[in-house]
Design a protein around this motif. Structure first.
Motif, PDB file in Angstrom:
ATOM      1  N   ASP A 123      57.041   5.346  27.575  1.00  0.00           N
ATOM      2  CA  ASP A 123      57.829   6.112  27.518  1.00  0.00           C
ATOM      3  C   ASP A 123      57.776   7.509  28.005  1.00  0.00           C
ATOM      4  OD1 ASP A 123      59.499   7.625  26.109  1.00  0.00           O
ATOM      5  OD2 ASP A 123      59.431   6.569  24.752  1.00  0.00           O
ATOM      6  N   PRO A 124      58.881   8.074  28.774  1.00  0.00           N
ATOM      7  CA  PRO A 124      59.269   9.232  29.738  1.00  0.00           C
ATOM      8  C   PRO A 124      58.529  10.141  28.859  1.00  0.00           C
ATOM      9  CG  PRO A 124      61.005   8.004  30.103  1.00  0.00           C
ATOM     10  CD  PRO A 124      59.894   6.595  28.914  1.00  0.00           C
ATOM     11  N   HIS A 125      59.469  10.399  27.168  1.00  0.00           N
ATOM     12  CA  HIS A 125      58.708  11.355  26.466  1.00  0.00           C
ATOM     13  C   HIS A 125      57.559  11.181  26.163  1.00  0.00           C
ATOM     14  CE1 HIS A 125      63.321  11.859  25.218  1.00  0.00           C
ATOM     15  NE2 HIS A 125      63.411   9.685  25.188  1.00  0.00           N
ATOM     16  N   PHE A 126      56.974  10.529  26.242  1.00  0.00           N
ATOM     17  CA  PHE A 126      55.416  10.630  25.693  1.00  0.00           C
ATOM     18  C   PHE A 126      55.087  11.206  27.046  1.00  0.00           C
ATOM     19  CE2 PHE A 126      51.173   8.724  25.702  1.00  0.00           C
ATOM     20  CZ  PHE A 126      50.380   8.751  24.698  1.00  0.00           C
ATOM     21  N   THR A 127      55.294  10.266  28.430  1.00  0.00           N
ATOM     22  CA  THR A 127      54.572  11.223  29.409  1.00  0.00           C
ATOM     23  C   THR A 127      54.681  12.590  29.174  1.00  0.00           C
ATOM     24  OG1 THR A 127      55.469   8.877  30.749  1.00  0.00           O
ATOM     25  CG2 THR A 127      54.384  10.958  32.043  1.00  0.00           C
ATOM     26  N   GLU A 128      56.273  13.147  28.815  1.00  0.00           N
ATOM     27  CA  GLU A 128      56.532  14.364  28.893  1.00  0.00           C
ATOM     28  C   GLU A 128      55.566  15.256  28.051  1.00  0.00           C
ATOM     29  OE1 GLU A 128      58.407  16.708  30.305  1.00  0.00           O
ATOM     30  OE2 GLU A 128      58.659  15.385  31.514  1.00  0.00           O
ATOM     31  N   ARG A 129      55.271  14.486  26.367  1.00  0.00           N
ATOM     32  CA  ARG A 129      53.960  15.343  26.051  1.00  0.00           C
ATOM     33  C   ARG A 129      52.905  15.283  26.519  1.00  0.00           C
ATOM     34  NH1 ARG A 129      53.836  13.079  20.207  1.00  0.00           N
ATOM     35  NH2 ARG A 129      52.944  15.250  19.923  1.00  0.00           N
ATOM     36  N   LEU A 130      52.478  14.685  27.554  1.00  0.00           N
ATOM     37  CA  LEU A 130      51.302  14.588  27.962  1.00  0.00           C
ATOM     38  C   LEU A 130      51.136  15.917  29.461  1.00  0.00           C
ATOM     39  CD1 LEU A 130      50.513  11.026  28.880  1.00  0.00           C
ATOM     40  CD2 LEU A 130      49.256  12.518  26.896  1.00  0.00           C
TER      41      LEU A 130
ATOM     42  N   ASN B 219      52.253  14.547  39.925  1.00  0.00           N
ATOM     43  CA  ASN B 219      52.370  13.360  40.317  1.00  0.00           C
ATOM     44  C   ASN B 219      51.238  12.392  39.566  1.00  0.00           C
ATOM     45  OD1 ASN B 219      53.857  14.564  42.607  1.00  0.00           O
ATOM     46  ND2 ASN B 219      51.867  15.344  44.027  1.00  0.00           N
ATOM     47  N   TYR B 220      50.389  13.204  39.178  1.00  0.00           N
ATOM     48  CA  TYR B 220      50.098  12.147  37.691  1.00  0.00           C
ATOM     49  C   TYR B 220      50.430  11.786  37.337  1.00  0.00           C
ATOM     50  CZ  TYR B 220      46.310  11.224  35.027  1.00  0.00           C
ATOM     51  OH  TYR B 220      45.691  10.549  33.058  1.00  0.00           O
ATOM     52  N   TYR B 221      51.677  12.454  36.923  1.00  0.00           N
ATOM     53  CA  TYR B 221      52.222  11.875  35.181  1.00  0.00           C
ATOM     54  C   TYR B 221      53.012  10.462  36.099  1.00  0.00           C
ATOM     55  CZ  TYR B 221      49.394  15.141  33.088  1.00  0.00           C
ATOM     56  OH  TYR B 221      48.610  15.573  32.227  1.00  0.00           O
ATOM     57  N   ASP B 222      53.286  11.267  37.189  1.00  0.00           N
ATOM     58  CA  ASP B 222      54.280  10.435  36.921  1.00  0.00           C
ATOM     59  C   ASP B 222      54.237   8.431  37.605  1.00  0.00           C
ATOM     60  OD1 ASP B 222      56.286  12.044  37.346  1.00  0.00           O
ATOM     61  OD2 ASP B 222      56.433  12.683  39.937  1.00  0.00           O
ATOM     62  N   ASP B 223      53.107   8.494  38.233  1.00  0.00           N
ATOM     63  CA  ASP B 223      52.432   7.370  38.461  1.00  0.00           C
ATOM     64  C   ASP B 223      51.384   7.029  36.822  1.00  0.00           C
ATOM     65  OD1 ASP B 223      50.798   5.591  40.467  1.00  0.00           O
ATOM     66  OD2 ASP B 223      49.253   6.718  39.283  1.00  0.00           O
ATOM     67  N   LEU B 224      51.563   7.917  36.412  1.00  0.00           N
ATOM     68  CA  LEU B 224      50.673   7.133  35.056  1.00  0.00           C
ATOM     69  C   LEU B 224      51.769   6.361  34.128  1.00  0.00           C
ATOM     70  CD1 LEU B 224      48.146   7.499  33.296  1.00  0.00           C
ATOM     71  CD2 LEU B 224      49.422   9.714  32.540  1.00  0.00           C
ATOM     72  N   GLU B 225      53.886   7.280  34.297  1.00  0.00           N
ATOM     73  CA  GLU B 225      54.251   6.095  33.381  1.00  0.00           C
ATOM     74  C   GLU B 225      54.715   5.274  34.415  1.00  0.00           C
ATOM     75  OE1 GLU B 225      57.790   9.176  32.481  1.00  0.00           O
ATOM     76  OE2 GLU B 225      58.960   7.780  32.965  1.00  0.00           O
ATOM     77  N   ALA B 226      55.170   5.234  35.078  1.00  0.00           N
ATOM     78  CA  ALA B 226      54.801   3.747  36.320  1.00  0.00           C
ATOM     79  C   ALA B 226      53.314   2.897  36.129  1.00  0.00           C
ATOM     80  CB  ALA B 226      54.628   4.120  37.915  1.00  0.00           C
TER      81      ALA B 226
END
Lengths: 628, 628
Positions: free
Chosen positions: A557-564, A545-552
């Motif tokens: 960039d969703p690819h960047f979030t995926e790497r994180l 859930n942290y990453y979904d919020d971070l992206e918003a």
């Protein structure tokens, strides 16, 4: 330089307060009237007890609601003063503090107040006593030291003078330069206190939040420089009302108090060289190049597991002590010293068992001068027996009884690794690109946070950042950072208020206060994460859930979030740059590692702290465990 | 009446918070975003978990920094909103809280904000979601609910409404009557919080000091009456940021929260009878005539010593229970019940051993109605097996697990002394003129102080006095009083912040929280003191220095001061009258008695508290004992 502290600043009964004050090296003590009144001995006996402790009574205080009273209150107030004069003579002190009147019955007018003080001065003179007038920031008519000074000036009596208190002046943001023109002989004593900058009712702030000079946010140094410019050479006296101090150890608070005054005096001496104040000489604050090493004490049985962990982080065995069971692991400029000796301090009984990062080595400009300064400021030296051919590294006791060593490059200490250690050729580990220690995180009771803040900032060329509240799921952890301008020294200090918080548990259940985690720096977090993963390192799992919020939140960039997300890397961004954080789970119940990359960013990812804490908690208390 | 609470109000992880909230009887829960983000389950699973607990998500919050953003921030903010809408739909809630923008980038203007909200409302409507706008007291452009309402009015969209929070409105002292004209369908939810009245920075105050309605000093009832006047019949939802609550028990805080809302609703119903809010019926707050008895549980072995002590205080054995090992000692209207039964609750294992004043009997207007109200407000009932011919006295659990019994004069309970007890003819004691219980003092952890304050004030016709800080030599004890208008019910509650204080020691070392002392009333303290002295009573020794100061402070006649001193009587005087206090030393490690005379005085001698504490400490730790 004569230092003093008011008994109201400490907890305990009068006798135990005096013991603590004397032991910390103060010259004098302000007797706060209630501390005397609740005590069973006579004024004469109390005076003797103070002198038996090698102390002088710098001040008797407070005498309240004096000036500007209409009759018949005025006469009764003077009668009351005579009773207190009796008491002072019995006790053996010549100075009383009269604080400005807060009574609704008080009448205003500088001349009326001056006339009252002239008469009080006359009465005091008959007994060789002196009266000091202090403007309370919430006084009814007089709440500014400039007005109090005008009253004293008009009273025009040798036995009537002014008392300045940094809190009352600075809380009202009164220009301290107004002090510079006051004749030094009219300043009877200087009271000092600092406070955190919180906008609130002055009385409430004063009664609950005061702290030692240098522990808060007020410009106490500017105040003291103005005082010093008058030629004042009398007592610097602490008057600290603080809920925490009242509940704490009188001994520890006294040591902090004495340190705060010596440090303040030292700063004044360096900025106002012509002062009359006889400040003791000491070496200057020391520049810090970085953290030269962290030393762990480990049980033999746990050492293989710990070494395996740091190998997955890319550390290799670099050196072995010539005579002791001490090994150095290295990566970049980072040295982790593993001590499995069963003798010596590292494993002495007063440290708890298990793995503990119990010592740090600070690489400073001049190690022995730094050590001298630390001792001059009341630090407790630490020494171990040194074998022939070994170098004695200067050290003092630090947070939680841990040790702070001082090294430098210029003296014999610079060659300690070559002199005492044999290099080891270890090719088994692959570097993960960790280059240096970014910061160390020390955890302590909140009570001790101010102590160590003052310790570091008074000793080293470093400053403190504002206090941040971190919301642990079970309470608040107060966090404050000591860092130097270069960013080569960064110590985050977390003060736990209750034992339910993760920081509180670390203190209560595992190591006692000390180094809770170490953060290493990398220039490429993703490369580091890949190397670590390849080596079998398991990072602390962060909620998706942290990453979904971070992206918003940051529009990533969703690819960047995926790497994180794939590497459990936490991310933050501010106007200066970006920050990346990667954590290990805890080791041996409490200690853990962090890896960070800074791209211009200067903070510590405070917004991410709750996610790290929640993840660590989850690691420590799996969901299927029963809960309280 | 639907009640709800924000997850941020409680400590723990989301699952344990939901358990506590459901157990306390709430209907809904506000999901505070961070509580969700740190949790490892998906939004859908979290929604299911909420519903599995029998709860509804009343609100998802907060969405920050929305209105008035310039491009390109504006577009990103709307993108961010769409992400949160996705999440809300997954989770299963239709309402989001948008708090007023605090970003320095935000532009002002009601029309600009209204346009943003109209667009957000359009987007929300497409998904059947609703947006509620709340004015933060420290919002950059909008910080007053009247402006937020004007934005909502101009947005003119069915899916955009207002959220009112009592803290934000009352902290800025905004006239609550401005709420009465808002159409009820435009108020999407009501958030409630109280706070102690301390003048400080609004954000700091809000983040650290909020508490439950009725626990603080804000006119939350006036706020709620204005809301009810609109016809609002939706959720009352608590949003409490409080350091103490965050460190406390989620279960206890939830019970307090539900109680605070039910009590608030009940008060609104009684003052605004035509409201739409479906407040549950319950008996009214009960008048209290006084404290009918205090029951002590005592080990058989300690009973003779305790009985000897109360005999020196002038109590005589008045009655004996027909079947149980229970005795009543009496003097004036005071009944002390001594229970040495080895079965039953009074000596059950969860009470610590020794002497404990574990129960009190309140003489109320209607005992069984009072009991019903207590249960309706979430109190835990207490019942023991009753033997044939005995009367079941209604009771609930009180402070520290002690028992609060309810009696009245009208029902069968009025004859309990005659029915269950046999009179005893005891001529051995001389009355000391003690006529009634002036007050009882209960000691507890500071965490619990607000709990019991709310318990008493929501149940009984009584009010609370302002919080007073008592400076114990080892820390601060916070003291607050619950009393009724007649002065026939007076309960002083002392909250200990650390275990070094005398109150803290009482909790930690002896009885656990509970009744620490009983104060009896006399009409002639000197006569009482003479009788006591003749009977061998030894009063608590007060420092002679106290009397010298007292004489000077109040300008007392030296003969009068001598009389006070001879009997160790403490004295206070205010504009209403005079107060006299006499203490026993502590019994069995913690409990003690006080005797007071009031000559018009209504307080509790707070200025004398430090003298009493110092004297008790000295009694417990004689000077020749080693100190920490």
């Amino acid at each position: 330089m004569k230092t003093s502290i008011a008994t109201v600043s400490l907890s305990g009964d009068l006798r135990s307060k005096l013991e603590a004050i004397a032991k910390a090296g103060f010259d004098g003590v302000e007797i706060f009237e209630n501390d005397f009144l609740v005590f069973d001995e006579s004024p004469r006996q109390v005076g003797q007890m103070v002198r038996d402790h090698g102390l002088e009574i710098s001040l008797f205080q407070p005498f309240r609601d004096f000036e500007g009273m209409p009759e018949p209150l005025r006469s009764r107030t003077f009668d009351r003063a005579e009773r207190k004069f009796d008491l002072m003579q019995e006790m053996g002190t010549d100075l009383v503090l009269v604080c400005s009147n807060v009574s609704p019955a008080a009448l205003g007018g500088l001349d009326r107040a001056a006339a009252d003080f002239r008469e009080l001065g006359e009465r005091a003179a008959r007994r060789d006593l002196r009266v000091g007038y202090e403007a309370l920031a919430w006084g009814r008519h007089i709440n500014d030291h400039r007005d109090a000074w005008e009253v004293v000036r008009r009273a025009d009596h040798a036995n009537v003078g002014l008392i300045l208190d940094s809190f009352h002046t600075l809380a009202r943001k009164i220009d301290v330069n107004s002090i510079r023109s006051i004749p030094k002989e009219k300043i009877f004593i200087i009271q000092l206190a600092d406070a955190p900058l919180i906008d609130m009712d002055l009385l409430y702030w004063s009664r609950h939040f005061r702290n030692m000079p240098g522990e808060g946010d007020l410009p106490v140094l500017e105040f003291m420089r103005a005082v010093a410019a008058t030629g004042y050479d009398g007592y610097l006296s602490l008057e600290i009302f603080n809920d925490q101090f009242r509940g704490g150890s009188a001994t520890a608070i006294s040591v902090d108090g004495q340190r705060s005054l010596l440090y303040l005096g030292d700063q004044v001496r360096r900025t106002e060289p012509d002062i009359a104040l006889p400040v003791p000489e000491m070496p200057p604050r020391s520049g810090v190049e970085g953290i030269a090493f962290i030393e762990f004490t480990i049980d033999e049985s746990e050492a293989p597991q710990f070494e395996a962990l740091i190998r997955t982080l890319g550390f290799r065995r670099a050196a072995r002590h010539k005579t002791k069971s001490v090994t150095v692991f290295q990566q970049g400029d980072i040295r982790l010293v593993i001590n499995t000796e069963s003798r010596g301090f590292a494993n002495s009984s007063y440290l708890v068992h298990g793995t503990s990062a119990y010592a740090m080595g600070l690489l400073v400009d001049d190690a022995r001068a730094t050590h001298r300064r630390a001792l001059a400021l009341g630090a407790e030296t630490f020494a171990q027996p040194v074998d022939e051919g070994e170098i004695e590294m200067p050290a003092v006791h630090g947070v939680g009884g841990g040790i702070v060593y001082f090294l430098d490059r210029h003296s014999d200490l610079g060659s300690i690794w070559d002199v005492e250690f044999d290099p080891v050729d270890d090719l088994s580990a692959t570097s993960a690109g960790l280059s240096s220690i970014d910061h160390i995180a020390q955890t302590m009771h909140y009570d001790e946070l101010l102590t160590w803040l003052l310790f570091y900032t008074s000793l080293l060329e470093a400053h403190k950042t504002p206090l941040v509240d971190i919301i642990d799921p079970s309470g608040i952890v107060r966090s404050q950072v000591v860092e130097n301008a270069a960013g080569s020294l960064r110590i985050t200090m977390n003060g736990a208020e209750n034992r339910n918080t993760l920081a509180g548990r670390f203190i209560a259940d595992t190591f006692g206060s000390g180094i809770q985690h170490l953060a290493f720096k990398t220039d490429d977090i993703f490369r580091t994460a890949d190397v670590l993963a390849a080596g079998g390192f398991v990072s602390l799992a962060i909620s998706p859930n942290y990453y979904d919020d971070l992206e918003a939140r940051f529009g990533l960039d969703p690819h960047f979030t995926e790497r994180l997300k794939a590497h459990n890397i936490l991310y933050d961004k501010d106007e200066r740059g970006e920050y990346f954080q990667l954590y290990s789970p805890t080791f041996s119940g409490g200690f853990f590692f962090e890896i960070v990359e800074r791209r211009g960013y200067r903070g510590y990812g405070a917004a991410n702290a709750i996610f790290r804490i929640a993840a660590l908690r989850k690691f420590l208390e799996p969901a299927d465990m029963p809960r309280a």
